[in-house]
Design a protein around this motif. Structure first.
Motif, PDB file in Angstrom:
ATOM      1  N   LEU A 144       0.821  -1.204   0.000  1.00 17.20           N
ATOM      2  CA  LEU A 144       0.000   0.000   0.000  1.00 17.20           C
ATOM      3  C   LEU A 144       0.855   1.254   0.000  1.00 17.20           C
ATOM      4  O   LEU A 144       0.470   2.277  -0.558  1.00 17.20           O
ATOM      5  N   TYR A 145       2.013   1.183   0.661  1.00 21.04           N
ATOM      6  CA  TYR A 145       2.951   2.310   0.627  1.00 21.04           C
ATOM      7  C   TYR A 145       4.342   1.808   0.968  1.00 21.04           C
ATOM      8  O   TYR A 145       4.521   0.727   1.535  1.00 21.04           O
ATOM      9  N   SER A 154       2.984   5.910  -2.255  1.00 23.07           N
ATOM     10  CA  SER A 154       1.803   5.092  -1.966  1.00 23.07           C
ATOM     11  C   SER A 154       1.212   4.557  -3.254  1.00 23.07           C
ATOM     12  O   SER A 154       1.466   5.065  -4.343  1.00 23.07           O
ATOM     13  N   ALA A 159      -5.009   4.215  -0.905  1.00 19.67           N
ATOM     14  CA  ALA A 159      -3.708   3.990  -0.275  1.00 19.67           C
ATOM     15  C   ALA A 159      -3.046   5.308   0.114  1.00 19.67           C
ATOM     16  O   ALA A 159      -2.176   5.329   0.992  1.00 19.67           O
ATOM     17  N   ASP A 162      -3.868   5.680   3.636  1.00 17.58           N
ATOM     18  CA  ASP A 162      -2.972   4.851   4.457  1.00 17.58           C
ATOM     19  C   ASP A 162      -1.634   5.549   4.676  1.00 17.58           C
ATOM     20  O   ASP A 162      -1.083   5.548   5.782  1.00 17.58           O
ATOM     21  N   HIS A 166      -0.024   6.868   8.196  1.00 15.21           N
ATOM     22  CA  HIS A 166       1.302   6.371   8.566  1.00 15.21           C
ATOM     23  C   HIS A 166       2.237   7.522   8.922  1.00 15.21           C
ATOM     24  O   HIS A 166       2.978   7.438   9.922  1.00 15.21           O
ATOM     25  N   SER A 181      -7.433   8.613  12.283  1.00 16.91           N
ATOM     26  CA  SER A 181      -8.101   7.522  11.569  1.00 16.91           C
ATOM     27  C   SER A 181      -9.583   7.466  11.925  1.00 16.91           C
ATOM     28  O   SER A 181     -10.422   7.171  11.071  1.00 16.91           O
ATOM     29  N   ALA A 186     -11.583   5.412   8.928  1.00 16.65           N
ATOM     30  CA  ALA A 186     -10.722   4.500   8.183  1.00 16.65           C
ATOM     31  C   ALA A 186      -9.835   3.748   9.158  1.00 16.65           C
ATOM     32  O   ALA A 186      -9.457   4.291  10.200  1.00 16.65           O
ATOM     33  N   HIS A 189      -4.569   0.688  10.194  1.00 16.70           N
ATOM     34  CA  HIS A 189      -3.730  -0.235   9.437  1.00 16.70           C
ATOM     35  C   HIS A 189      -4.615  -1.253   8.752  1.00 16.70           C
ATOM     36  O   HIS A 189      -5.489  -1.843   9.389  1.00 16.70           O
ATOM     37  N   ARG A 190      -4.445  -1.427   7.455  1.00 19.24           N
ATOM     38  CA  ARG A 190      -5.218  -2.422   6.718  1.00 19.24           C
ATOM     39  C   ARG A 190      -4.397  -3.682   6.519  1.00 19.24           C
ATOM     40  O   ARG A 190      -3.203  -3.616   6.199  1.00 19.24           O
TER      41      ARG A 190
END
Length: 317
Positions: A144-145, A154, A159, A162, A166, A181, A186, A189-190
């Motif tokens: 994702l990144y 990213s 993403a 994300d 981060h 988040s 969202a 962390h996914r």
């Protein structure tokens, strides 16, 4: 206060530009103060962003005061980035400014030479373009990144969210990032990476000589295929078939077959309630264990986790 400068490149993708503006702009420290000063800058006062136009508040001189520069993607990646932006990014990088890209913004960073010798990512549909245009870049298609210190890249669209979360975690710690988040509704962390979004070995893959055999594979991956079966269907030798596959797809014939089987499995996980064991058999894997191994390696998550994310909503309740 940490200053975030979002670069309004010509033909900018509006979503890519808005994401850092919103996420960083709404981040708050524990005492309620803003965590960041966010500025949008460009070479012109008004920038086209697809069907909309964006008023830009500052010029490129704002990069001299930036702690972080965020580079969104552009809608048409065939058009070179204007030199004034390339020079501004090179100057900022030389000053030690942290530079981050969202989606195909990585191509702009690569144009500026900022990704040479580095690991980087971009939208999975553009990863091959980035690798072809800039062979000195180590392109990671699955994540994702990528945080490479002062250069952060990213993958596509979401993403970018994300990446922003981060960076907040990196700058101010977990609590501030967790609060950001929640505001964005969202996850902080996914699980998995970009690999779970990739359409593998599409049925209409552009190729010079393999079109017929790729169509045959598409219809026959449920069978227990061997390399000799594919060569026979292609009316050629195993050696010639293998050479053509490597030249035109970058994969061996059996790697291609596995990718097609995984794509078929993803479709079944998304649209049916069939058991993992049944799906493994339907798409052509010899055992459920073998299916789980290949699925985890290529997609980055388990079949069960993939279904939880992408399956039909009524089947997830």
């Amino acid at each position: 206060m940490h200053t975030i400068v979002v670069l309004a490149v010509p033909d900018v993708i509006a979503f890519d530009l808005a994401t850092p503006v919103e996420v960083f702009g709404r981040a708050r420290l524990p005492d309620g103060r803003p965590a960041y000063r966010v500025v949008v800058c460009g070479a012109d006062s008004v920038v086209d962003a697809g069907p909309i136009r964006i008023q830009v508040e500052a010029g490129l001189e704002e990069l001299e005061r930036a702690d972080t520069v965020v580079v969104p993607g552009r809608n048409d990646i065939t058009v070179p980035t204007p030199p004034v932006f390339i020079e501004a990014l090179r100057t900022a990088a030389a000053m030690g400014t942290r530079i981050a890209s969202i989606c195909v913004g990585a191509l702009t960073l690569a144009e500026a030479g900022l990704l040479d010798g580095r690991r980087a990512t971009t939208h999975w549909l553009t990863a091959d373009t980035l690798a072809r245009r800039h062979p000195a870049v180590e392109v990671d298609r699955d994540v994702l990144y990528v945080d490479a210190g002062n250069i952060v890249t990213s993958a596509g669209a979401a993403a970018g969210l994300d990446l922003c979360l981060h960076l907040i975690r990196r700058d101010f710690g977990m609590a501030v990032a967790a609060d950001a988040s929640r505001l964005a509704v969202a996850p902080l962390h996914r699980s998995g990476g970009q690999a779970q979004f990739v359409v593998r070995n599409p049925p209409r893959y552009a190729t010079a000589t393999l079109e017929g055999v790729l169509a045959w594979i598409e219809k026959n991956t449920h069978r227990d295929l061997a390399l000799a079966d594919i060569a026979q269907a292609a009316h050629t030798s195993v050696r010639t078939l293998t050479r053509r596959f490597h030249t035109e797809t970058g994969q061996s014939p059996m790697e291609w077959v596995t990718g097609v089987r995984i794509r078929h499995a993803q479709e079944l996980l998304e649209t049916t309630d069939h058991s993992v064991e049944r799906i493994a058999h339907q798409v052509g894997f010899a055992s459920t264990g073998n299916f789980r191994t290949h699925f985890g390696r290529l997609v980055g998550v388990s079949p069960r986790d993939y279904r939880a994310t992408f399956g039909m909503s009524e089947r997830r309740t």
